[in-house]
Design an enzyme around this catalytic site. Structure first.
Site, PDB file in Angstrom:
ATOM      1  N   HIS A  82       0.858  -1.190   0.000  1.00 39.78           N
ATOM      2  CA  HIS A  82       0.000   0.000   0.000  1.00 39.78           C
ATOM      3  C   HIS A  82       0.889   1.232   0.000  1.00 39.78           C
ATOM      4  O   HIS A  82       1.853   1.314   0.755  1.00 39.78           O
ATOM      5  CB  HIS A  82      -0.894   0.019   1.248  1.00 39.78           C
ATOM      6  N   ASP A 161     -14.975   3.918   7.835  1.00 41.24           N
ATOM      7  CA  ASP A 161     -13.934   4.729   7.215  1.00 41.24           C
ATOM      8  C   ASP A 161     -14.528   5.629   6.136  1.00 41.24           C
ATOM      9  O   ASP A 161     -14.145   6.790   6.007  1.00 41.24           O
ATOM     10  CB  ASP A 161     -12.828   3.846   6.620  1.00 41.24           C
ATOM     11  N   ARG A 168     -13.773  13.991   7.791  1.00 35.77           N
ATOM     12  CA  ARG A 168     -12.422  14.536   8.004  1.00 35.77           C
ATOM     13  C   ARG A 168     -12.059  15.495   6.890  1.00 35.77           C
ATOM     14  O   ARG A 168     -11.440  16.533   7.111  1.00 35.77           O
ATOM     15  CB  ARG A 168     -11.398  13.394   8.078  1.00 35.77           C
ATOM     16  N   SER A 183      -7.529   4.366   9.268  1.00 33.60           N
ATOM     17  CA  SER A 183      -8.212   4.352   7.967  1.00 33.60           C
ATOM     18  C   SER A 183      -7.534   3.356   7.022  1.00 33.60           C
ATOM     19  O   SER A 183      -8.188   2.495   6.419  1.00 33.60           O
ATOM     20  CB  SER A 183      -8.167   5.772   7.396  1.00 33.60           C
ATOM     21  N   LYS A 187      -8.841  -0.945   6.206  1.00 34.24           N
ATOM     22  CA  LYS A 187      -9.164  -1.396   4.837  1.00 34.24           C
ATOM     23  C   LYS A 187      -8.253  -2.554   4.415  1.00 34.24           C
ATOM     24  O   LYS A 187      -8.684  -3.490   3.748  1.00 34.24           O
ATOM     25  CB  LYS A 187      -9.057  -0.219   3.865  1.00 34.24           C
TER      26      LYS A 187
END
Ligand code: URA
Length: 450
Positions: A82, A161, A168, A183, A187
């Site tokens: 990621h 999220d 946010r 967050s 995921k």
């Protein structure tokens, strides 16, 4: 329990308990705690932070708000990568087939372009017919057969999220390390990964510009991920200039395919040095990340061995074949894809020329990313469309010698007006120097748990 007491406790800097965080997240998702109270809590977290234990509990509570991909029975190791996002940041499209070719399985759940950063789903959807909203059964089947599958989040993927991120975004609380950590990791846990390599970027095109701040985020991600049972490593990497030579949707897919098939590179980018040297930074980062994926998956003992394995696989051509197979598996047509290489471009094109003699000191990634939004590469709002054929090709990167009037970049816009508007922004992204600038390190640091 009352939400106002939880907000007050965080405002005073107290560590919240599992019960308090569960109450807040469950109430938010159920609609019994209003947005304004959750925004106030997010602002309190922004200023007061969270302890590592609290961040791990928040991540778990967010994860529990939705379903998890059931990957049981699929032989692992299930290893993903990621990135915190950047400009021209496309390593996923090379890494997934590369990792699969070496015996890992990569369950990749990706996002869309937002602001100046690109999104893997938008890139993949530039391939005609390619489907990024796979059903869980399709995701499993493709992952088991091809070694990787690429999908977007569903309505059921961490709803907490989705709701919290939207708040946010509107309440100036995105840049909070515990909130970002929860967050991202909620995921990644939901997609079913067992191990995760994180590419945490710093620099002008990154979410966190300051390396020290990016390092704090990397450490929080690694420690929280480990607390949640993930095998995890983070690399802290430079995003001051775009990665590779292409910024765009199809343009980036094309560059990745070229990296998997170096023999084609010259055809894709006519007149340039053949082979992956043209995308040297992109390949370098891909190898560093790929080596860590192999280490976490138990296939390599060291980064050096991992790199060797990656280079061997690339030379053998299997990752390229898996990339093409995935196009077919997800609804695209490989033959059509191959005919599009080097030609699938918007007709609205402009050359950006150097204004000076000397060296390129810097190509500011954020400025290019922002210009890319207008061109059609990215978007300001998540519901805006992107253009598959828009983007930029860089002919020079930092450190390159340059003469006045030489092409710095080629730009393709979704229409003429978008191109005309982008040209001054693109010209303003280049900075010049009389002498070569000192080379920047691409990978600054590796961060492990403990
Ligand atoms: N990316 C995410 O998925 N979440 C954040 O909070 C920030 C970046």
């Amino acid at each position: 329990m009352r939400a106002v007491d939880i907000i007050m406790a965080k405002r005073e800097g107290r560590e919240l308990s599992r019960e308090e965080l569960a109450f807040l997240i469950n109430g938010f998702v159920a609609g019994t705690i209003p947005d304004y109270q959750v925004s106030a809590w997010a602002m309190a977290v922004f200023f007061r932070g969270m302890s590592p234990a609290e961040t791990a509990i928040l991540t778990e509570q967010m994860l529990n708000s939705g379903g998890r991909m059931d990957l049981s029975g699929i032989p692992g190791p299930l290893v993903d990568k990621h990135s915190t996002g950047g400009v021209g940041d496309k390593t996923s499209l090379i890494l997934a087939p590369l990792a699969a070719s070496l015996g890992l399985r990569d369950p990749m759940m990706s996002g869309r372009a937002l602001g100046h950063t690109g999104g893997t789903l938008d890139k993949l959807e530039s391939i005609p017919g390619y489907r990024t909203s796979l059903s869980p059964a399709e995701f499993r089947e493709i992952l088991a057969r091809d070694g990787f599958a690429m999908t977007g989040q569903t309505k059921d993927t961490v709803p907490a999220d989705r709701l919290l991120y939207a708040l946010r975004d509107l309440s100036a609380t995105v840049e909070s390390i515990p909130l970002i950590t929860a967050s991202i990791l909620s995921k990644k846990k939901a997609e079913g990964a067992e191990a995760l390599v994180l590419d945490v970027k710093y620099g002008s095109g990154a979410f966190m510009r300051d390396p020290a701040e990016a390092e704090r985020l990397a450490r929080s991600l690694v420690d929280t991920g480990a607390a949640l049972g993930l095998r995890i490593i983070a690399l802290l990497t430079n995003m001051d200039q775009p990665l590779g030579r292409m910024v765009g949707n199809f343009l980036e897919v094309e560059e990745c395919y070229a990296c998997l098939d170096p023999a084609l590179y010259d055809a894709v980018v006519p007149g340039k040095t053949p082979g992956p040297a043209l995308a040297a930074d992109l390949m370098e980062l891909t190898l560093e990340l790929g080596a860590r994926m192999l280490m976490l998956g138990g296939k390599a003992e060291s980064p050096e061995e991992g790199r060797r394995l990656c280079l061997g696989a690339l030379a053998g051509g299997k990752p390229r074949e898996l990339f093409l197979r995935n196009i077919e598996s997800q609804g695209g047509d490989r033959e059509q894809f191959l005919t599009m290489l080097g030609t699938y471009r918007s007709p609205h094109r402009a050359e950006i020329l150097s204004k000076e003699d000397g060296y390129i000191a810097r190509i500011d990634a954020r400025k290019l990313g922002q210009a890319g939004i207008g061109l059609g590469v990215g978007r300001d709002r998540i519901e805006d469309p992107v253009s598959p054929r828009a983007g930029l090709q860089l002919h020079k990167k930092a450190g390159a010698p340059v003469q006045r009037g030489e092409p710095l970049m080629t730009a393709w816009g979704r229409n003429r007006e978008s191109l005309d508007a982008a040209i001054p922004l693109l010209e303003g992204a280049a900075e010049y120097a009389a002498a070569p600038p000192p080379p920047e390190k691409l990978v600054m640091k590796e961060i492990r748990h403990g």
